[in-house]
Design an enzyme around this catalytic site. Structure first.
Site, mmCIF file in Angstrom:
data_model
loop_
_atom_site.group_PDB
_atom_site.id
_atom_site.type_symbol
_atom_site.label_atom_id
_atom_site.label_comp_id
_atom_site.label_asym_id
_atom_site.label_seq_id
_atom_site.Cartn_x
_atom_site.Cartn_y
_atom_site.Cartn_z
ATOM 1 N N TYR A 115 0.835 -1.215 0.000
ATOM 2 C CA TYR A 115 0.000 0.000 0.000
ATOM 3 C C TYR A 115 0.865 1.259 0.000
ATOM 4 O O TYR A 115 0.607 2.206 -0.729
ATOM 5 C CB TYR A 115 -0.920 0.008 1.228
ATOM 6 C CG TYR A 115 -1.982 1.086 1.152
ATOM 7 C CD1 TYR A 115 -3.254 0.795 0.662
ATOM 8 C CD2 TYR A 115 -1.706 2.395 1.536
ATOM 9 C CE1 TYR A 115 -4.222 1.775 0.569
ATOM 10 C CE2 TYR A 115 -2.663 3.390 1.444
ATOM 11 C CZ TYR A 115 -3.927 3.082 0.956
ATOM 12 O OH TYR A 115 -4.879 4.053 0.852
ATOM 13 N N LYS A 175 -0.677 6.823 -23.469
ATOM 14 C CA LYS A 175 -0.108 7.124 -24.788
ATOM 15 C C LYS A 175 1.375 6.747 -24.771
ATOM 16 O O LYS A 175 1.722 5.601 -24.952
ATOM 17 C CB LYS A 175 -0.293 8.610 -25.129
ATOM 18 C CG LYS A 175 -1.712 8.977 -25.531
ATOM 19 C CD LYS A 175 -2.604 9.175 -24.356
ATOM 20 C CE LYS A 175 -3.936 9.773 -24.704
ATOM 21 N NZ LYS A 175 -4.808 9.847 -23.523
ATOM 22 N N PHE A 218 -6.754 19.766 -24.825
ATOM 23 C CA PHE A 218 -7.525 18.553 -25.111
ATOM 24 C C PHE A 218 -8.878 18.640 -24.399
ATOM 25 O O PHE A 218 -9.041 19.383 -23.449
ATOM 26 C CB PHE A 218 -6.753 17.300 -24.677
ATOM 27 C CG PHE A 218 -7.472 16.039 -25.047
ATOM 28 C CD1 PHE A 218 -7.672 15.714 -26.381
ATOM 29 C CD2 PHE A 218 -7.994 15.203 -24.082
ATOM 30 C CE1 PHE A 218 -8.380 14.573 -26.731
ATOM 31 C CE2 PHE A 218 -8.701 14.052 -24.429
ATOM 32 C CZ PHE A 218 -8.887 13.734 -25.755
ATOM 33 N N ASP A 219 -9.859 17.853 -24.853
ATOM 34 C CA ASP A 219 -11.228 18.020 -24.318
ATOM 35 C C ASP A 219 -11.342 17.752 -22.824
ATOM 36 O O ASP A 219 -12.112 18.421 -22.135
ATOM 37 C CB ASP A 219 -12.260 17.221 -25.129
ATOM 38 C CG ASP A 219 -12.036 15.729 -25.077
ATOM 39 O OD1 ASP A 219 -10.886 15.317 -24.902
ATOM 40 O OD2 ASP A 219 -13.007 14.972 -25.223
ATOM 41 N N ASP A 238 1.270 19.291 -21.006
ATOM 42 C CA ASP A 238 0.397 18.123 -21.076
ATOM 43 C C ASP A 238 1.225 17.147 -21.914
ATOM 44 O O ASP A 238 1.345 17.276 -23.124
ATOM 45 C CB ASP A 238 -0.924 18.469 -21.744
ATOM 46 C CG ASP A 238 -1.795 17.223 -21.971
ATOM 47 O OD1 ASP A 238 -1.250 16.096 -21.925
ATOM 48 O OD2 ASP A 238 -2.996 17.376 -22.199
ATOM 49 N N HIS A 295 -19.563 14.118 -26.439
ATOM 50 C CA HIS A 295 -19.299 13.244 -27.601
ATOM 51 C C HIS A 295 -19.248 11.764 -27.229
ATOM 52 O O HIS A 295 -19.527 10.908 -28.038
ATOM 53 C CB HIS A 295 -18.038 13.692 -28.354
ATOM 54 C CG HIS A 295 -16.750 13.344 -27.705
ATOM 55 N ND1 HIS A 295 -15.674 12.857 -28.408
ATOM 56 C CD2 HIS A 295 -16.353 13.418 -26.428
ATOM 57 C CE1 HIS A 295 -14.671 12.649 -27.581
ATOM 58 N NE2 HIS A 295 -15.059 12.987 -26.390
ATOM 59 N N ALA A 315 1.193 13.892 -22.671
ATOM 60 C CA ALA A 315 0.694 12.593 -23.138
ATOM 61 C C ALA A 315 1.558 12.002 -24.259
ATOM 62 O O ALA A 315 1.860 10.817 -24.265
ATOM 63 C CB ALA A 315 -0.754 12.727 -23.609
HETATM 64 N N1 F0G Z 1 -4.232 15.144 -22.738
HETATM 65 C C1 F0G Z 1 -4.191 14.761 -24.017
HETATM 66 C C2 F0G Z 1 -3.367 15.521 -25.004
HETATM 67 C C3 F0G Z 1 -4.911 13.649 -24.429
HETATM 68 O O1 F0G Z 1 -4.868 13.280 -25.709
HETATM 69 C C4 F0G Z 1 -5.679 12.927 -23.471
HETATM 70 C C5 F0G Z 1 -6.449 11.769 -23.847
HETATM 71 C C6 F0G Z 1 -5.667 13.370 -22.136
HETATM 72 C C7 F0G Z 1 -4.932 14.479 -21.816
HETATM 73 C C8 F0G Z 1 -6.454 12.663 -21.071
HETATM 74 O O2 F0G Z 1 -5.864 11.453 -20.736
HETATM 75 O O3 F0G Z 1 -7.498 9.678 -21.380
HETATM 76 O O4 F0G Z 1 -5.657 9.215 -19.782
HETATM 77 O O5 F0G Z 1 -7.565 10.621 -19.102
HETATM 78 N N2 F0G Z 1 -6.682 11.472 -25.027
HETATM 79 C C9 F0G Z 1 -7.354 10.293 -25.499
HETATM 80 C C10 F0G Z 1 -7.469 10.365 -26.986
HETATM 81 C C11 F0G Z 1 -8.638 9.978 -24.807
HETATM 82 O O6 F0G Z 1 -8.157 9.523 -27.562
HETATM 83 O O7 F0G Z 1 -6.851 11.238 -27.602
HETATM 84 P P1 F0G Z 1 -6.699 10.165 -20.239
#
Ligand code: F0G
Length: 458
Positions: free
Chosen positions: A72, A258, A124-125, A215, A450, A217
């Site tokens: 843990y 990613k 990102f969304d 960010d 979406h 990713a």
């Molecule tokens: N930032 C970026 C640039 C992303 O592309 C994503 C996720 C996230 C943050 C959020 O990360 O999914 O681990 O919570 N992108 C995915 C996509 C969902 O299909 O591009 P997450």
């Protein structure tokens, strides 16, 4: 003869995928209310919905899974993860989280207040969602070149420094808790940000006393583009470039799904111990104790190993050349795609593909449904559905770009699959004049609609 290119890996395990008939697909997509997220994965032949959490782990990552420490607190897996954060990224502190948006949730809980402004390059969304959920504003400062899909620019993810400075001049510093640079920039087409731009953005933020976060990713793919496109970096290793990218920022959020090539995971990296401490409260509340944050020990081991693998040039060459292969085939077929080809996906320009259809009928979604019916291929809409409604006026937002994204999972498909996708899309392109009806919304969520939106044919 010069030897042709071949991938630097061989395949140890395979997973069967099932072909279906056009008739079956027409039925399934209708039952799914024309939302590709609602399809069962068995109904999909080539799944390009996302490159997130869909990659194939290596034998080394799987062996790390076996030696995960599930304690843990204070697990060795946490320290393995920490050592990669320290040595690969040069960041002193971090918090594990279960995925990228969880990292955003924790960090933003510590930083963002109602009425704040968070500038960046096409957030990102989920990032925008977490900002707007807190009644704050995401301000897009991406360079204008990013919105012309035919224009060749090596770093279309770049931030326009003038737009950024305008935000800094217009609002007091207390209202701008951070600036976010997304590498690579997903929403503007998987386009990279140059080192020069990261450096200049960081300097401008420093001048105004504003924090800057990545960010991260797809940070490794961004580093690859810096190596091949930016002067002065051609002889540096990916790991050296990565270290320099992170040296200009105060921290990062990352979706490990990613560029850590795992199925689940995330983290927040910090330079400032105080901010880590403030965020820790929320991490414990939302994610879990500080040394696991929503992850199993085995997950943390696989992430640590994955981060080391994704920052190898060999791997990145295979990865990005496969995306390029698909893009180049589509260009040969005349299909309008965003240029230059991005790092993790092909972005098809739906407005150019279906110029007769009004934007109110959701062009990229219409194209996505047609491609699914044509070949059982699942892409994702990056357009008006994803853009949600304006939080104040509640009117539909119609972004400058209506894109169908075909995201390529890491180390999963062969170039024969890419060929299959290219031909299927070329077939849709050939019959594009017959696509005269788009979609209208019958049901939608108030935010991030979406994923669950329901549609019917106009
Ligand atoms: N930032 C970026 C640039 C992303 O592309 C994503 C996720 C996230 C943050 C959020 O990360 O999914 O681990 O919570 N992108 C995915 C996509 C969902 O299909 O591009 P997450």
């Amino acid at each position: 003869m010069q030897l042709p290119y071949a991938e630097p890996f061989k395949i140890k395990m395979v997973e069967s995928i099932r072909k279906s008939t056009r008739q079956e697909r027409e039925q399934w997509i209708k039952e799914a209310k024309y939302n590709l997220f609602n399809l069962r994965s068995e109904y999909v032949f080539v799944d390009l919905l996302t490159d997130s959490g869909t990659g194939a782990m290596s034998d080394k990552q799987w062996s790390e899974m076996m030696i995960g420490d599930e304690s843990y607190a204070g697990a060795s897996s946490y320290y393995k993860f920490l050592s990669v954060i320290n040595n690969l990224l040069g960041m002193p502190y971090f918090l594990p989280t279960h995925q990228g948006r969880a990292a955003e949730n924790v960090l933003f809980s510590a930083l963002i207040k109602e009425g704040d402004y968070i500038p960046g390059n096409s957030h990102f969304d989920t990032t925008k969602g977490h900002i707007e959920f807190r009644k704050a504003n995401a301000v897009d400062c991406t360079i204008d070149e990013a919105f012309d899909t035919t224009l060749i620019h090596p770093f279309k993810g770049n931030i326009n420094l003038q737009k950024l400075e305008d935000v800094f001049k217009k609002h007091p510093k207390e209202k701008i808790p951070l600036c976010i640079i997304t590498v690579t920039c997903n929403s503007s087409g998987g386009q990279p940000v140059s080192m020069e731009n990261i450096k200049a953005t960081s300097a401008l933020c420093k001048k105004y006393g504003i924090r800057v976060f990545l960010d991260a990713a797809r940070f490794a793919e961004n580093a690859y583009f810096i190596k091949i496109r930016e002067k002065g970096y051609e002889n540096k290793t990916i790991k050296e470039i990565v270290k320099e990218m992170f040296s200009y920022v105060d921290g990062a959020t990352m979706s490990c799904k990613k560029d850590a090539i795992v199925n689940m995971g995330g983290f927040i990296a910090f330079r400032d111990l105080e901010l880590k401490k403030q965020s820790s409260v929320f991490n414990i509340m939302f994610e879990g104790f500080l040394t696991y944050g929503g992850l199993s020990g085995r997950d943390m081991n696989a992430i640590a190993q994955g981060l080391m693998e994704s920052t190898e040039l060999d791997y990145l060459e295979a990865r990005i050349s496969q995306v390029e292969y698909l893009g180049n085939r589509l260009i040969e077929f005349g299909v309008p795609i965003q240029k230059p080809i991005g790092g993790h996906a092909i972005f098809v320009d739906a407005r150019k593909f279906l110029p007769e259809l009004p934007k109110e009928q959701f062009l990229a979604q219409t194209l996505g449904v047609e491609l699914y019916i044509e070949g059982g291929i699942r892409g994702v809409e990056i357009g008006a559905l994803l853009a949600d409604r304006d939080p104040i006026t509640r009117l539909n937002r119609f972004p400058e770009l209506e894109l169908l994204r075909l995201a390529i999972p890491r180390r999963v498909y062969t170039n024969n699959h890419m060929e299959y996708v290219a031909v299927a899309l070329a077939n849709v392109y050939e019959r594009r004049k017959k696509i005269t009806n788009g979609f209208k919304i019958t049901s939608e969520a108030p935010i991030m609609r979406h994923f669950t939106v329901e549609l019917e044919k106009v």
